[in-house]
Design a protein around this motif. Structure first.
Motif, PDB file in Angstrom:
ATOM      1  N   LEU A   6      34.133 -23.625  69.240  1.00 50.77           N
ATOM      2  CA  LEU A   6      32.937 -24.205  69.859  1.00 50.77           C
ATOM      3  C   LEU A   6      33.304 -25.628  70.259  1.00 50.77           C
ATOM      4  O   LEU A   6      33.602 -26.464  69.409  1.00 50.77           O
ATOM      5  N   VAL A   7      33.290 -25.899  71.563  1.00 49.12           N
ATOM      6  CA  VAL A   7      33.860 -27.142  72.078  1.00 49.12           C
ATOM      7  C   VAL A   7      32.803 -27.951  72.823  1.00 49.12           C
ATOM      8  O   VAL A   7      32.169 -27.452  73.761  1.00 49.12           O
ATOM      9  N   PHE A   8      32.623 -29.205  72.405  1.00 47.13           N
ATOM     10  CA  PHE A   8      31.686 -30.134  73.027  1.00 47.13           C
ATOM     11  C   PHE A   8      32.451 -31.223  73.769  1.00 47.13           C
ATOM     12  O   PHE A   8      33.630 -31.477  73.489  1.00 47.13           O
ATOM     13  N   ASN A   9      31.752 -31.890  74.689  1.00 54.08           N
ATOM     14  CA  ASN A   9      32.314 -33.107  75.275  1.00 54.08           C
ATOM     15  C   ASN A   9      32.307 -34.231  74.252  1.00 54.08           C
ATOM     16  O   ASN A   9      33.235 -35.023  74.159  1.00 54.08           O
ATOM     17  N   GLU A  45      28.093 -11.740  62.136  1.00 55.03           N
ATOM     18  CA  GLU A  45      29.152 -10.870  62.650  1.00 55.03           C
ATOM     19  C   GLU A  45      30.441 -11.007  61.846  1.00 55.03           C
ATOM     20  O   GLU A  45      31.470 -10.421  62.211  1.00 55.03           O
ATOM     21  N   GLY A  46      30.400 -11.802  60.774  1.00 56.77           N
ATOM     22  CA  GLY A  46      31.584 -11.994  59.967  1.00 56.77           C
ATOM     23  C   GLY A  46      32.616 -12.901  60.600  1.00 56.77           C
ATOM     24  O   GLY A  46      33.793 -12.856  60.252  1.00 56.77           O
ATOM     25  N   LEU A  47      32.168 -13.756  61.534  1.00 58.59           N
ATOM     26  CA  LEU A  47      33.070 -14.679  62.222  1.00 58.59           C
ATOM     27  C   LEU A  47      32.783 -16.114  61.790  1.00 58.59           C
ATOM     28  O   LEU A  47      31.662 -16.440  61.403  1.00 58.59           O
ATOM     29  N   SER A  48      33.787 -16.952  61.895  1.00 55.96           N
ATOM     30  CA  SER A  48      33.651 -18.368  61.571  1.00 55.96           C
ATOM     31  C   SER A  48      33.832 -19.196  62.841  1.00 55.96           C
ATOM     32  O   SER A  48      34.471 -18.751  63.798  1.00 55.96           O
ATOM     33  N   VAL A  49      33.289 -20.412  62.825  1.00 53.60           N
ATOM     34  CA  VAL A  49      33.347 -21.270  64.000  1.00 53.60           C
ATOM     35  C   VAL A  49      34.189 -22.504  63.725  1.00 53.60           C
ATOM     36  O   VAL A  49      34.119 -23.093  62.636  1.00 53.60           O
ATOM     37  N   VAL A  50      35.019 -22.876  64.700  1.00 51.12           N
ATOM     38  CA  VAL A  50      35.810 -24.099  64.656  1.00 51.12           C
ATOM     39  C   VAL A  50      35.217 -25.047  65.694  1.00 51.12           C
ATOM     40  O   VAL A  50      35.222 -24.749  66.886  1.00 51.12           O
ATOM     41  N   VAL A  51      34.677 -26.183  65.252  1.00 48.47           N
ATOM     42  CA  VAL A  51      34.012 -27.132  66.140  1.00 48.47           C
ATOM     43  C   VAL A  51      34.958 -28.264  66.501  1.00 48.47           C
ATOM     44  O   VAL A  51      35.624 -28.832  65.620  1.00 48.47           O
ATOM     45  N   SER A  52      35.032 -28.576  67.781  1.00 49.27           N
ATOM     46  CA  SER A  52      35.882 -29.681  68.228  1.00 49.27           C
ATOM     47  C   SER A  52      35.255 -30.338  69.442  1.00 49.27           C
ATOM     48  O   SER A  52      34.253 -29.860  69.978  1.00 49.27           O
ATOM     49  N   ALA A  53      35.840 -31.455  69.871  1.00 47.78           N
ATOM     50  CA  ALA A  53      35.301 -32.226  70.997  1.00 47.78           C
ATOM     51  C   ALA A  53      36.407 -32.566  71.972  1.00 47.78           C
ATOM     52  O   ALA A  53      37.505 -32.966  71.575  1.00 47.78           O
ATOM     53  N   ALA A  55      41.266 -35.904  80.153  1.00 48.64           N
ATOM     54  CA  ALA A  55      42.457 -35.142  80.520  1.00 48.64           C
ATOM     55  C   ALA A  55      43.395 -35.000  79.323  1.00 48.64           C
ATOM     56  O   ALA A  55      43.884 -33.906  79.021  1.00 48.64           O
ATOM     57  N   ASP A  56      43.609 -36.089  78.607  1.00 41.35           N
ATOM     58  CA  ASP A  56      44.491 -36.051  77.440  1.00 41.35           C
ATOM     59  C   ASP A  56      43.881 -35.214  76.328  1.00 41.35           C
ATOM     60  O   ASP A  56      44.562 -34.416  75.685  1.00 41.35           O
ATOM     61  N   SER A  57      42.568 -35.387  76.093  1.00 41.33           N
ATOM     62  CA  SER A  57      41.897 -34.631  75.038  1.00 41.33           C
ATOM     63  C   SER A  57      41.898 -33.137  75.348  1.00 41.33           C
ATOM     64  O   SER A  57      42.088 -32.308  74.446  1.00 41.33           O
ATOM     65  N   ALA A  61      36.000 -18.609  72.971  1.00 46.32           N
ATOM     66  CA  ALA A  61      35.555 -20.000  72.984  1.00 46.32           C
ATOM     67  C   ALA A  61      34.195 -20.120  73.650  1.00 46.32           C
ATOM     68  O   ALA A  61      33.900 -19.437  74.633  1.00 46.32           O
ATOM     69  N   ILE A  62      33.372 -21.011  73.089  1.00 45.58           N
ATOM     70  CA  ILE A  62      32.093 -21.407  73.679  1.00 45.58           C
ATOM     71  C   ILE A  62      32.229 -22.869  74.064  1.00 45.58           C
ATOM     72  O   ILE A  62      32.485 -23.724  73.218  1.00 45.58           O
ATOM     73  N   LEU A  63      32.104 -23.161  75.340  1.00 47.85           N
ATOM     74  CA  LEU A  63      32.224 -24.524  75.849  1.00 47.85           C
ATOM     75  C   LEU A  63      30.827 -25.049  76.171  1.00 47.85           C
ATOM     76  O   LEU A  63      30.021 -24.356  76.792  1.00 47.85           O
ATOM     77  N   VAL A  64      30.555 -26.288  75.771  1.00 40.23           N
ATOM     78  CA  VAL A  64      29.225 -26.871  75.943  1.00 40.23           C
ATOM     79  C   VAL A  64      29.272 -28.031  76.933  1.00 40.23           C
ATOM     80  O   VAL A  64      30.103 -28.939  76.781  1.00 40.23           O
ATOM     81  N   THR A  65      28.374 -28.000  77.935  1.00 39.49           N
ATOM     82  CA  THR A  65      28.290 -29.016  79.009  1.00 39.49           C
ATOM     83  C   THR A  65      29.673 -29.351  79.552  1.00 39.49           C
ATOM     84  O   THR A  65      30.007 -30.510  79.764  1.00 39.49           O
ATOM     85  N   THR A  66      30.451 -28.322  79.783  1.00 35.77           N
ATOM     86  CA  THR A  66      31.811 -28.500  80.267  1.00 35.77           C
ATOM     87  C   THR A  66      31.882 -28.176  81.754  1.00 35.77           C
ATOM     88  O   THR A  66      31.292 -27.199  82.211  1.00 35.77           O
ATOM     89  N   ASP A  67      32.605 -29.011  82.492  1.00 36.53           N
ATOM     90  CA  ASP A  67      32.901 -28.714  83.881  1.00 36.53           C
ATOM     91  C   ASP A  67      34.170 -27.872  83.897  1.00 36.53           C
ATOM     92  O   ASP A  67      35.265 -28.363  83.652  1.00 36.53           O
ATOM     93  N   LEU A  68      34.005 -26.578  84.123  1.00 38.88           N
ATOM     94  CA  LEU A  68      35.132 -25.658  84.043  1.00 38.88           C
ATOM     95  C   LEU A  68      35.980 -25.800  85.304  1.00 38.88           C
ATOM     96  O   LEU A  68      35.921 -24.985  86.217  1.00 38.88           O
ATOM     97  N   ASP A  69      36.765 -26.892  85.364  1.00 38.78           N
ATOM     98  CA  ASP A  69      37.576 -27.149  86.549  1.00 38.78           C
ATOM     99  C   ASP A  69      38.727 -26.153  86.643  1.00 38.78           C
ATOM    100  O   ASP A  69      38.972 -25.351  85.736  1.00 38.78           O
ATOM    101  N   SER A  70      39.455 -26.207  87.770  1.00 38.96           N
ATOM    102  CA  SER A  70      40.486 -25.206  88.039  1.00 38.96           C
ATOM    103  C   SER A  70      41.589 -25.230  86.982  1.00 38.96           C
ATOM    104  O   SER A  70      42.103 -24.177  86.586  1.00 38.96           O
ATOM    105  N   PHE A  71      41.951 -26.423  86.495  1.00 39.18           N
ATOM    106  CA  PHE A  71      43.001 -26.518  85.493  1.00 39.18           C
ATOM    107  C   PHE A  71      42.577 -25.855  84.184  1.00 39.18           C
ATOM    108  O   PHE A  71      43.292 -24.998  83.637  1.00 39.18           O
ATOM    109  N   LEU A  72      41.406 -26.228  83.678  1.00 39.12           N
ATOM    110  CA  LEU A  72      40.941 -25.676  82.406  1.00 39.12           C
ATOM    111  C   LEU A  72      40.731 -24.171  82.521  1.00 39.12           C
ATOM    112  O   LEU A  72      41.103 -23.403  81.623  1.00 39.12           O
TER     113      LEU A  72
END
Length: 333
Positions: free
Chosen positions: A60-63, A84-92, A99-101, A117-128
């Motif tokens: 689970l990824v935030f800005n 569902e028996g799944l765990s979440v890894v939270v990062s920013a 770009a570096d992050s 992955a669940i991306l939050v308020t992310t601009d899913l640009d061509s690179f990502l």
């Protein structure tokens, strides 16, 4: 054999092969059979030489992680994944130096197993987007920063409708000079809320005054700055609608420092309905977007992708609603 070579042999695009690998439903049956046959014949394996076993982990990824707003999203995601028996890894992926992050996060993701992955308020640009396709990772985006990409399921809220409702409510309370504190420029939900504010005014025959619109950044400090600027106008607004609760609470402080009382001298409306909205003094009238429910739905959608099940809709918007509390008073009473 690479995914590009398989796409060329099948006469389809790389994203189409990726959708087959991820069990997406939006691929024609004949195309799916052709691609799957090539995958079997080539002995293609995800992520190198072996097929990655399910890890039981979802990213689970935030800005940024500096907002109570993020906590509500995390709560919904965690509860749904736990069942569902799944765990979440939270990062920013921090907006400043993104770009570096982003590169560091992708390197980490490639070095350890993840089921999706669940991306939050992310601009899913061509690179990502390309990097996540390379990892063959199922993706869901909550509140996309840019125009929603129908290649990836997105979960959002009715931002435009919520902003119209907030503006109309203030107009019903006889307010005609209504200030607006906008969200971060360039973000999809920011534009939708600003457009909703303008539409609400125009529907009532009230001209949009550019002096009454101030940019913010969804946080308390920017709400305070914008509120201070609006209240310093020679003909100040009788009400302010802020595009987030945190900015609305910043407006509260700006009003307090200028000796104004809420709602006697100034009415305020927020957006989100965070727990802080009900704790404020006076309690904040706001537009509720179901943040926890958005997280829950995103998690359930991702689980469907992981299992190879069909996704009902590539773009889902949950309803917003006005929550009336004590921060609005009819103008002139």
């Amino acid at each position: 054999m690479t995914i590009s070579a398989i796409a060329a042999a099948a006469g389809v695009s790389v994203p189409t092969v990726s959708r087959v690998l991820n069990g997406r439903s939006d691929v024609a049956p004949g195309t799916r059979e052709r691609v799957e046959a090539l995958l079997r014949e080539s002995g293609y394996r995800r992520r190198g030489a072996v097929v990655a076993a399910p890890s039981g982990l979802v990213d689970l990824v935030f800005n940024d992680l500096d907002s109570p707003w993020a906590v509500e999203i995390i709560r919904g995601v965690e509860e749904a994944l736990n069942t569902e028996g799944l765990s979440v890894v939270v990062s920013a992926i921090h907006r400043r130096g993104s770009a570096d992050s982003t590169r560091k996060w992708l390197d980490t993701l490639g070095a350890r197993p993840s089921d999706g992955a669940i991306l939050v308020t992310t601009d899913l640009d061509s690179f990502l987007h390309a990097e996540l396709q390379r990892l063959h990772l199922p993706i869901v985006v909550i509140d996309p920063a840019g125009v929603p990409d129908l290649e990836v399921p997105t979960i959002g809220a009715t931002n435009w409708t919520g902003a119209v409702n907030a503006t109309e409510y203030l107009i019903q309370q006889n307010h005609r000079r209504i200030g607006f504190v906008a969200g971060r420029p360039g973000i999809w939900c920011s534009r939708a809320r600003l457009d909703g504010y303008r539409a609400g005014l125009e529907a009532a025959g009230i001209a949009v005054d550019p002096d009454l619109v101030q940019d913010g950044d969804f946080d308390y400090a920017s709400g305070f700055r914008a509120g201070t600027a609006l209240l310093a106008l020679p003909y100040r607004p009788s009400a302010i609608f802020a595009a987030s609760d945190q900015m609305a609470l910043g407006v509260y402080e700006a009003a307090r420092q200028q000796g104004l009382r809420i709602p006697d001298d100034l009415s305020v409306v927020g957006f989100d309905d965070l727990p802080e909205a009900g704790w404020a003094s006076p309690p904040l009238t706001t537009i509720r977007q179901p943040l926890s429910d958005m997280g829950t739905l995103a998690a359930r959608t991702l689980v469907r992708l992981i299992r190879g099940d069909a996704v009902e809709s590539p773009r889902i918007e949950l309803s917003t609603r006005l929550v009336q509390r004590a921060s609005v008073r009819a103008h002139g009473t």
